[in-house]
Motif scaffolding. Sequence first.
Motif, mmCIF file in Angstrom:
data_model
loop_
_atom_site.group_PDB
_atom_site.id
_atom_site.type_symbol
_atom_site.label_atom_id
_atom_site.label_comp_id
_atom_site.label_asym_id
_atom_site.label_seq_id
_atom_site.Cartn_x
_atom_site.Cartn_y
_atom_site.Cartn_z
ATOM 1 N N ALA A 99 0.840 -1.206 0.000
ATOM 2 C CA ALA A 99 0.000 0.000 0.000
ATOM 3 C C ALA A 99 0.872 1.252 0.000
ATOM 4 O O ALA A 99 0.605 2.218 -0.729
ATOM 5 N N ALA A 100 1.924 1.233 0.818
ATOM 6 C CA ALA A 100 2.822 2.396 0.872
ATOM 7 C C ALA A 100 3.474 2.611 -0.492
ATOM 8 O O ALA A 100 3.581 3.748 -0.980
ATOM 9 N N LEU A 101 3.875 1.506 -1.121
ATOM 10 C CA LEU A 101 4.504 1.606 -2.443
ATOM 11 C C LEU A 101 3.503 2.135 -3.476
ATOM 12 O O LEU A 101 3.823 3.028 -4.278
ATOM 13 N N GLY A 102 2.284 1.582 -3.436
ATOM 14 C CA GLY A 102 1.249 2.011 -4.388
ATOM 15 C C GLY A 102 0.952 3.494 -4.245
ATOM 16 O O GLY A 102 0.831 4.223 -5.241
ATOM 17 N N ALA A 103 0.850 3.975 -2.997
ATOM 18 C CA ALA A 103 0.535 5.390 -2.765
ATOM 19 C C ALA A 103 1.709 6.275 -3.172
ATOM 20 O O ALA A 103 1.528 7.333 -3.789
ATOM 21 N N ALA A 104 2.930 5.842 -2.841
ATOM 22 C CA ALA A 104 4.111 6.647 -3.189
ATOM 23 C C ALA A 104 4.273 6.724 -4.705
ATOM 24 O O ALA A 104 4.582 7.784 -5.258
ATOM 25 N N ARG A 105 4.042 5.608 -5.380
ATOM 26 C CA ARG A 105 4.144 5.620 -6.847
ATOM 27 C C ARG A 105 3.102 6.544 -7.468
ATOM 28 O O ARG A 105 3.313 7.099 -8.539
ATOM 29 N N ALA A 106 1.947 6.685 -6.778
ATOM 30 C CA ALA A 106 0.891 7.570 -7.297
ATOM 31 C C ALA A 106 1.182 9.034 -6.977
ATOM 32 O O ALA A 106 0.415 9.915 -7.350
ATOM 33 N N GLY A 107 2.267 9.293 -6.236
ATOM 34 C CA GLY A 107 2.676 10.678 -5.987
ATOM 35 C C GLY A 107 2.378 11.190 -4.593
ATOM 36 O O GLY A 107 2.567 12.375 -4.312
ATOM 37 N N SER A 108 1.910 10.334 -3.688
ATOM 38 C CA SER A 108 1.579 10.786 -2.329
ATOM 39 C C SER A 108 2.784 10.735 -1.399
ATOM 40 O O SER A 108 3.676 9.905 -1.570
ATOM 41 N N ASP A 109 2.739 11.596 -0.385
ATOM 42 C CA ASP A 109 3.619 11.404 0.766
ATOM 43 C C ASP A 109 2.940 10.395 1.668
ATOM 44 O O ASP A 109 1.721 10.465 1.884
ATOM 45 N N VAL A 110 3.729 9.472 2.204
ATOM 46 C CA VAL A 110 3.144 8.357 2.948
ATOM 47 C C VAL A 110 3.756 8.265 4.343
ATOM 48 O O VAL A 110 4.973 8.331 4.501
ATOM 49 N N ASP A 111 2.889 8.109 5.359
ATOM 50 C CA ASP A 111 3.348 7.733 6.697
ATOM 51 C C ASP A 111 2.987 6.278 6.896
ATOM 52 O O ASP A 111 1.821 5.903 6.744
ATOM 53 N N LEU A 112 3.985 5.461 7.229
ATOM 54 C CA LEU A 112 3.710 4.049 7.512
ATOM 55 C C LEU A 112 4.001 3.811 8.987
ATOM 56 O O LEU A 112 5.140 3.997 9.426
ATOM 57 N N VAL A 113 2.968 3.483 9.756
ATOM 58 C CA VAL A 113 3.194 3.222 11.186
ATOM 59 C C VAL A 113 2.946 1.746 11.462
ATOM 60 O O VAL A 113 2.048 1.135 10.886
ATOM 61 N N THR A 114 3.762 1.205 12.349
ATOM 62 C CA THR A 114 3.653 -0.229 12.614
ATOM 63 C C THR A 114 4.089 -0.552 14.035
ATOM 64 O O THR A 114 5.051 0.037 14.540
ATOM 65 N N THR A 115 3.396 -1.497 14.644
ATOM 66 C CA THR A 115 3.829 -1.961 15.963
ATOM 67 C C THR A 115 5.090 -2.818 15.850
ATOM 68 O O THR A 115 5.761 -3.066 16.852
#
Length: 484
Positions: free
Chosen positions: A16-32
């Motif tokens: 999802a992070a890759l898909g959003a970044a490729r579409a031009g978005s800035d992405v925050d990925l948070v994970t436990t």
Amino acid sequence: MSRVLVIGSGIAGCAAALGAARAGSDVDLVTTATEPRDTATWWAQGGIAVPREDERAFVEDIVTASDGTADRATVESLVGDARAAVEDVLVETAGVDFDRDGEEYDFSHEAGHARPRVLHVDAATGQSIEQRLFETVARRSAVTVRTDTAALDLLVGASGVGGAVLEGREPIRAGGTVLATGGIGGLYPETTNPPGATGDGIAMAAQAGADLADLPFVQFHPTVYLDGETLLVSEAVRGAGAVLWNADGERFMPSVHPDAELAPRDVVARAVARERDRTGRVTLDVSAIPFRAEFPGLADRLADRGVDPDAGIPVGPAQHFLCGGIAVDERGRTSVPGLFAAGECARTGVHGANRLASTSLLEGLVWGLRAGRAAAGSEARPAPDPSLPTRDPDLPAAFAAEKRRRLQQIVGEHLGIERSPAGLKRAVSALGRLRGELDAYTRTRSSRSLNQLYSATITAESIARAARATDSVGTHRLEATRAD
Ligand SMILES: Cc1cc2nc3c(=O)[nH]c(=O)nc-3n(C[C@H](O)[C@H](O)[C@H](O)COP(=O)(O)OP(=O)(O)OC[C@H]3O[C@@H](n4cnc5c(N)ncnc54)[C@H](O)[C@@H]3O)c2cc1C
């Protein structure tokens, strides 16, 4: 493009992070997760199934394994995108080096598949995928990764979801929020899942008003080593020729199903449970295959547990996978604007009432990319300030441990491999009482352990309610007991 928040760092969250970044978005990925092994993705052994110019047959295998309940059009869309997604993201972008036999991939054969079509890296495919995909995503300049950070709640406004509240940090506001929080193994006393699988995304989505679907369909893996630290013995081992014996020296699967040990997972799991109850023990006999040569990683992990495979591997069923979850469409959109979901926490319709082996990584990859892309195009929307209490953040450890034991006992007893109407009724009221006790705490405290417990309880109660309203099919099997 909108800012995108992705919650979870398994295959679905990374895609999802890759898909959003490729579409031009800035992405925050948070994970436990603090390291890759904290995801179920890392634990995947068998591999990832792809069509080999046999798309139609692959679709049929998925639909057949689901007892005919999978959504055929959705399965076709998964299979149609499968090969390109694996080649593009896993092989070319992340550099996963799937095992080869000469020039061709070395496809392995797993239960329920008409032919070998599972790409693998030894029997530790998930480690390779998670390690490389996570590193690839984290290296992208548009992606900011926050590990060891729990999302505690969603920011929900009148027009939809606008981000999430995080443990110990400022909330993150986003146009699109993607839930990729994985499975529910933590609800059960025996599971193949890593400890953080407590249904957080499902509970957050439910509280935001999103539709859930297919929740009764909890898959149990038939061949898990259960004495002490659980260890899944991959379907690929049966695919290679291992067979199951009961304590009376009978190879029981041929009389249960024409495909014997390669029958659909739910059929094998129920038979193993029954034979363990009836005869006391079931073992997986690997004597007909070069086990150590073909499955060196698994052989090492068994040796760590003092198991000699030549003597037969003692196995039993354990909770493994949730087929249902947050209802999403083909683009990963939930019923609430601004909220998306992918991976095991999502219900796409691909698995219906039962999942075919090695299709979960594929679903997470394909829907992760789609959800990330769709989230990138989601408009920013106003969301209120968080209402979570922050004082007194620590939940006494003994309190949490006692409640978790109670939760797992209820779930293990009533939401297991075979269920009864009376048991489900008892589960709904017992889980409702437990949630009530936790409600009082959630009004005054917010901490990760409380949140996970609360999420697990909400998710378990949702499963029990849905199971009560569903007839036997696939992994959901109702047995009338004398108590009913
Ligand atoms: C032992 C084992 C073997 C398997 N073998 C296979 C196989 O061979 N092939 C196959 O296709 N499937 C297999 N599966 C199933 C498959 O691995 C999983 O269904 C899949 O990896 C799920 O991916 P995911 O990205 O949805 O979740 P995960 O990989 O579990 O990732 C979930 C992420 O969410 C994070 N998270 C959870 N809650 C929060 C929160 N509140 N805030 C922030 N982060 C949170 C976790 O830290 C984690 O990073 C196997 C599963 C297991 C357990």
